[in-house]
Design a protein around this motif. Sequence first.
Motif: not given
Length: 79
Positions: A27-45
């Motif tokens: 996931v990119e937020v304001e020009g910064v890239t994060f891993a998209h976590e879906t194992a612990e929560v439906p959507h997470g950075l």
Amino acid sequence: MDDFMLLVPGGQVPARFVTLDGGAPGVEVEGVTFAHETAEVPHGLVAHTAEAHRKLDDLRRRFHVTSEASVFPFDIQEA
């Protein structure tokens, strides 16, 4: 890439789904890239770089999120 609004209690920011190096979802937020976590929560950075950690700290501060969990949960609203 799919644009959406990243929703957290207290606010929202534009974001987009991206593919990270190696093919992992991100996931990119304001020009910064994060891993998209879906194992612990439906959507997470998840931050894996110093820049991403700084951006998460900024998001927590701006939206008054008190959790310091390693996964920053969010909801999505299609753009």
